[in-house]
Design an enzyme around this catalytic site. Sequence first.
Site, mmCIF file in Angstrom:
data_model
loop_
_atom_site.group_PDB
_atom_site.id
_atom_site.type_symbol
_atom_site.label_atom_id
_atom_site.label_comp_id
_atom_site.label_asym_id
_atom_site.label_seq_id
_atom_site.Cartn_x
_atom_site.Cartn_y
_atom_site.Cartn_z
ATOM 1 N N ASP A 1 3.553 98.221 25.444
ATOM 2 C CA ASP A 1 2.312 98.550 26.087
ATOM 3 C C ASP A 1 0.856 98.307 25.385
ATOM 4 O OD1 ASP A 1 1.981 100.762 28.514
ATOM 5 O OD2 ASP A 1 0.004 100.417 27.528
ATOM 6 N N ALA B 1 5.978 103.976 44.124
ATOM 7 C CA ALA B 1 6.151 105.241 43.086
ATOM 8 C C ALA B 1 4.790 105.816 42.726
ATOM 9 C CB ALA B 1 7.016 104.955 42.029
ATOM 10 N N ASP C 1 25.496 68.104 45.003
ATOM 11 C CA ASP C 1 25.611 67.990 43.600
ATOM 12 C C ASP C 1 23.906 68.242 43.052
ATOM 13 O OD1 ASP C 1 26.517 65.148 41.190
ATOM 14 O OD2 ASP C 1 25.531 66.990 41.015
ATOM 15 N N PRO D 1 20.287 68.572 37.684
ATOM 16 C CA PRO D 1 18.959 67.932 37.576
ATOM 17 C C PRO D 1 18.837 66.783 36.993
ATOM 18 C CG PRO D 1 19.219 70.530 36.970
ATOM 19 C CD PRO D 1 20.801 70.043 37.059
ATOM 20 N N HIS E 1 19.745 64.198 38.103
ATOM 21 C CA HIS E 1 19.442 63.014 39.241
ATOM 22 C C HIS E 1 18.058 63.257 39.735
ATOM 23 C CE1 HIS E 1 23.698 62.001 38.672
ATOM 24 N NE2 HIS E 1 23.958 63.236 38.886
ATOM 25 N N ILE F 1 18.969 59.282 37.172
ATOM 26 C CA ILE F 1 19.848 58.463 37.534
ATOM 27 C C ILE F 1 20.525 58.653 38.942
ATOM 28 C CG2 ILE F 1 20.397 57.577 35.213
ATOM 29 C CD1 ILE F 1 23.142 59.174 35.217
ATOM 30 N N GLY G 1 26.775 58.772 40.733
ATOM 31 C CA GLY G 1 27.949 57.955 40.675
ATOM 32 C C GLY G 1 28.629 57.985 41.948
#
Length: 708
Positions: free
Chosen positions: A38, A194, A478, A481, A483, A498, A501
């Site tokens: 805090d 609240a 797939d 990341p 790709h 890339i 495959g």
Amino acid sequence: MSLSFEGRVALVTGSGGGLGREYALAFAERGASVVVNDLGADTKGGGKSSAAADKVVEEIRAKGGKAVANYDSVEDGEKVIQSALDAFGRIDIVVNNAGILRDRSFARTSDLDWDLIHRVHLRGSFSVTRAAWNHMKNQAFGRIIMTTSAAGIYGNFGQANYSAAKLGLLGLANTLAIEGLRYNIRCNTIAPVAGSRLTETVMTPELVASLKPEYIAPMVLWLCHEQCQENGALFEAGAGWIGKLRWERSQGSIVRQKNQPMTPEAVRDQWDKICDFTDATKPKSVQESLLSIVSVLSGLDSGGGVGATPTAAAALASGAEAVGQKLPPSTFTFTPAQCILYALGVGMSTKDPDHLRFLYEGHEDFSCLPTFGVIPSQAAMMDGGLSSIPGLNIDFTQVLHGEQYLELYKPLPTSVKTFSGDQLICFNQFSVFVVGAGGFGGRRTSDNAKVRIPCVGNRKRQGRLSPPHAALYRLSGDWNPLHIDPSFAAMGGFKAPILHGLCSFGFAARHVLKHFAANDPSRFKAIKVRFVKPVMPGQSLQTEMWKEGNRIHLQCKVKETDAVVLAGAYVDLHGASEASLGNLTQVRQSEKPLQSELVFAEIGRRIKDSGSELVRKVNAVFAWEITKDSRSAAEWTMDLKNGSGSLHRGPAGGKADVTITVSDEDFMEVVQGRLNPQKAFFSGKLKVRGNIMLSQKLEVILKDHAKL
């Protein structure tokens, strides 16, 4: 059994009072070591004091708990987290609770009002969470809470700055939930109501007193416990009530036609339908959202508007502990839309008429590409299957797909809603390499591995993989990341993301299917490939093939570099007569009594009794295609256009004005009044080709369904 936080370290920002104080006390009471953060500022962000945090720490210690104070601003996230590491050696839980208010009407909001709110709420939560993130990843555990507000969800007068920051936290949390999933990091968002210093400015004293912070803390503790697997969710809570929120989207409407401009008038005319939440959908991800949009493309191609449808660190941590482990059982459900999306992802295009059978669910020979068979098994691995294997910790930047074998035991259906444990559809074998993960001492080969065969091709077929293909193919499941994300690809040593495959795998299989099997998926038996080098999106793939009996040998090269990317590959085909026999067997298996036969018998009686009158009222020829288990089971032709009308079992021979395709079960639901035809159409259960408006005249035939 009570929930314990023994051994866990929890950080609660803004915990000098109100909700934050209650969270800190509750965590400490159940055994957690707590960092009480805090700054000691006022509700508008001014000033600084250590008194608030110190007081809460004293309360915790007085009860025998463990706690330290931190007085840094949440904008200095590294310092905040470092205090947890210095005191307790780890960080397990982060509750982003700190906040201030600078309420102004929008016209009176200054740059400072806007920036300060975003710095504390949004940037502060980002800074603290980012500092804790890698520690959570390395220990494979983390629980994060973001605090939004009803103002962020619904908006509130005088709180434009606060609302924008609070909804931004929800977007941040949703993305962290996705990125953290495989590291056992769960992130959720709460919108608490609240009594606190902040809500005192917008609530009556009586309401503040009744909405006690202790009515919120139990939910926060549950979401932060290791037993709780909730992730990426949003909850409202107050006064002891908790509710979960989710997005809802109308079915919507397509407001353009093929080769026609889209106009604001068309939007206006469809506005009621666009805003109609009857049978609303509830997308839960970017993929689900995009999938429903992509699925309308084939409808537009048909010429009409159609309603929307539906690593170095990856080694074995404990020697051979992972060897021999089995993935847990999983289920996979797919629809025609996913078959179409996969076909697009491996290069299918409406420019080639032969491709339409794989891209249009209304095509008379609509089929699923055989290589779609890799998707269910890949989903089993990517969606948590590998992470469940003891001793296996995979860094996806270092994962390389080495080889793939796929064998089909029957042509793939275009949708699966249920699974029969004794009905085997296909077999997959993956060979995966993890760079730098050797040294476990096991065998380098397996007796069960399907062998590859050297290839010397003499027939060439080339096609270009455009840059979006990796982005499109990943929507089939797939999500690595590697790709799509340049920074992630760079971590793996690649200059750019890339291509998958399995995308080039599907690309090559298409060439074989087209040139040696006339695009007949029933002739496809098996395929084996070895992935040699990565393919960069935008490169041209050239497939070299030659035929030896029913086996097609092949290899793929990048045309620009002559580099071989798929090698030792082959496709096994069924002979033409063998495939026909297999299809005949499946047709005969489906030729079980259909419920719809009784209905058509009654329709035939009605036509015989009142044919001339029906011809006058309807004046159309209807063709019915009744399916069973996703395959054609019966065809009926209802001629209410010529003579005194007729009904016969068999195809319409190209004379139908309207062709209706529906399953036997759904047909019965419609005629018995339990399924609304329009709802069946928009949900994809009932498909109509031809003059859709004529289908409304069927009410004349199907009325009095109880008698049918």
